[in-house]
Design an enzyme around this catalytic site. Sequence first.
Site, PDB file in Angstrom:
ATOM      1  N   SER A 103       3.082   9.720  12.831  1.00  0.00           N
ATOM      2  CA  SER A 103       4.541   9.736  12.850  1.00  0.00           C
ATOM      3  C   SER A 103       5.068  10.391  14.127  1.00  0.00           C
ATOM      4  CB  SER A 103       5.068  10.477  11.625  1.00  0.00           C
ATOM      5  OG  SER A 103       6.453  10.282  11.489  1.00  0.00           O
ATOM      6  N   GLN A 143       8.944  15.933  11.019  1.00  0.00           N
ATOM      7  CA  GLN A 143       7.876  14.978  11.326  1.00  0.00           C
ATOM      8  C   GLN A 143       6.545  15.666  11.544  1.00  0.00           C
ATOM      9  OE1 GLN A 143       8.274  11.501  11.087  1.00  0.00           O
ATOM     10  NE2 GLN A 143       9.979  12.513  10.080  1.00  0.00           N
ATOM     11  N   GLU A 196       0.617 -35.540  29.292  1.00  0.00           N
ATOM     12  CA  GLU A 196      -0.396 -34.630  28.767  1.00  0.00           C
ATOM     13  C   GLU A 196      -1.721 -35.333  28.491  1.00  0.00           C
ATOM     14  OE1 GLU A 196       1.095 -32.403  25.458  1.00  0.00           O
ATOM     15  OE2 GLU A 196       2.455 -31.235  26.721  1.00  0.00           O
ATOM     16  N   ASP A 255      14.503   8.403   5.692  1.00  0.00           N
ATOM     17  CA  ASP A 255      13.242   8.338   4.951  1.00  0.00           C
ATOM     18  C   ASP A 255      13.464   8.033   3.481  1.00  0.00           C
ATOM     19  OD1 ASP A 255      11.263   8.605   6.784  1.00  0.00           O
ATOM     20  OD2 ASP A 255      10.781  10.687   6.334  1.00  0.00           O
ATOM     21  N   ASN A 291      -3.648   5.931   6.230  1.00  0.00           N
ATOM     22  CA  ASN A 291      -4.393   6.703   7.222  1.00  0.00           C
ATOM     23  C   ASN A 291      -5.123   5.772   8.194  1.00  0.00           C
ATOM     24  OD1 ASN A 291      -6.665   5.761   5.864  1.00  0.00           O
ATOM     25  ND2 ASN A 291      -6.992   7.663   4.749  1.00  0.00           N
ATOM     26  N   HIS A 333       3.918  15.895   8.689  1.00  0.00           N
ATOM     27  CA  HIS A 333       3.143  14.757   8.185  1.00  0.00           C
ATOM     28  C   HIS A 333       1.646  14.965   8.398  1.00  0.00           C
ATOM     29  CE1 HIS A 333       5.949  11.838   6.642  1.00  0.00           C
ATOM     30  NE2 HIS A 333       6.753  12.043   7.662  1.00  0.00           N
ATOM     31  N   HIS A 354      -0.982 -39.800  20.715  1.00  0.00           N
ATOM     32  CA  HIS A 354       0.379 -39.350  20.427  1.00  0.00           C
ATOM     33  C   HIS A 354       1.384 -40.420  20.893  1.00  0.00           C
ATOM     34  CE1 HIS A 354      -1.416 -35.421  19.753  1.00  0.00           C
ATOM     35  NE2 HIS A 354      -0.225 -34.899  19.476  1.00  0.00           N
ATOM     36  N   TYR A 387       0.853  -1.192   0.000  1.00  0.00           N
ATOM     37  CA  TYR A 387       0.000   0.000   0.000  1.00  0.00           C
ATOM     38  C   TYR A 387       0.886   1.238   0.000  1.00  0.00           C
ATOM     39  CZ  TYR A 387      -3.775   3.222   0.986  1.00  0.00           C
ATOM     40  OH  TYR A 387      -4.678   4.249   0.885  1.00  0.00           O
ATOM     41  N   GLU A 418       9.236   6.232  17.128  1.00  0.00           N
ATOM     42  CA  GLU A 418       9.472   5.743  15.766  1.00  0.00           C
ATOM     43  C   GLU A 418      10.869   6.164  15.289  1.00  0.00           C
ATOM     44  OE1 GLU A 418       7.326   6.205  11.377  1.00  0.00           O
ATOM     45  OE2 GLU A 418       6.947   7.662  12.961  1.00  0.00           O
ATOM     46  N   HIS A 419      11.173   7.447  15.396  1.00  0.00           N
ATOM     47  CA  HIS A 419      12.476   7.993  15.020  1.00  0.00           C
ATOM     48  C   HIS A 419      13.132   8.593  16.260  1.00  0.00           C
ATOM     49  CE1 HIS A 419       9.770   8.550  11.460  1.00  0.00           C
ATOM     50  NE2 HIS A 419      10.786   7.968  10.848  1.00  0.00           N
TER      51      HIS A 419
END
Length: 428
Positions: free
Chosen positions: A234, A256, A412, A358, A211, A259, A417, A126, A324-325
Amino acid sequence: MKIRRLRAQSQELQQFLASGKESLQGYEEQVKAIAEQVRARGDQAVLEYTRRFDGPVDEDSMLVSEAEFDEAYDLVDDEYLDALREAIDNITAFHERQLKNSWIETDERGNILGQLRRPIQRVGIYVPGGTAAYPSSVLMNAIPAQVAGVAEIAMVSPPDRQGKMNPYTLVAAYELGLEEVYKMGGAQAIFALAWGTDKVPRVDLISGPGNIYVTLAKKLVYGDVNIDMLAGPSEILIIADPNADPAYVAADLMSQAEHDVLARSILVTPDVSLLDKVEAELERQVMMLSRRDIILEALEKNGAFITARDLQEACEVANLIAPEHLELMVESPFDLLSSIHNAGAIFMGQYTPEAVGDYFAGPNHILPTGGTARFYSPVTVDTFTKSSSLIYYSRRGIAEDADHIIKLATVEGLTAHANSIMVRKGSD
């Protein structure tokens, strides 16, 4: 401009960090309504929502044509192509270093264990669009997928009001050899990729930021497909010492903030005198920028200046926020690195603004937000791969390990098994 000033370890800081968590109920209801329509009516619903929210597109024009790629090249300049191609080289080289190999080992009994790494077969990426161009998002999504060996990449991006894709975005896609590019965006594009329509074959993973509608749609389809992450607004956090240049700090905070109005720009410093200098630079520089109104609103609503006792406490604040940054705009940034535990990407020193990451340096700019850097990583080649365990037991191996396996299965209460081991124990 008035930016809030807070103290590290204060109650006001805690309140600031807890703020901005707007109710998602209204958005979620809208996204679920779109989901129901796309499930029921496929391409027709996708096209209707695309025409409503973005631009005029029909079944014949939804897939970008070769002529549209050619037209896009006529609309971009050589300087852009040069910059784009060098960025592609840098990003590719960085991600190639992330590749991991399959491995197989045999023990002395002839048992074989291993792990097979395989690329995901088909992914959807996207790329935000409409009123802005984000060719960098094409690179950051597609290149790690290609390095991983993904065979099919379907790209979606919203058209503008004339039903056209941004030429810079299209050229970026074509430079990477992406030919399956659809003019659609928003939640409807995510649902088309995840569930498939007559025109859009379904994918196995969806990557790329968008978004709030895109994010909630990705959350809704997780489980039907895999996703890279749930991205929020951001963020940038700058740790600065008295040697930091106020002009650099201000410029990077605004990088930033532009944005959107929900973006968070935070400065943490032990130098109180730096705050006034940075605020003056913000007021001076913002008047020269095209998105000044967005920047001003973001800084006033979601920006913060935080004072710390020293750089160590500043690192503690950074780890709490998990940005984030993170920029370490200090004289000796590598001295702080061992104290940083939570950050999507770390930018070291005065001459490493977030923008180099970026666009150009090589590491991926799709990063965890909203504090999720405490437990999540950037998009990498691993995002687009999966692993299978390989197990081969020899006759000797099953005989020697049988009793242990039977015991564990019996504890178990899974007697079938245990029986599957017993029938092989001591067999000829």
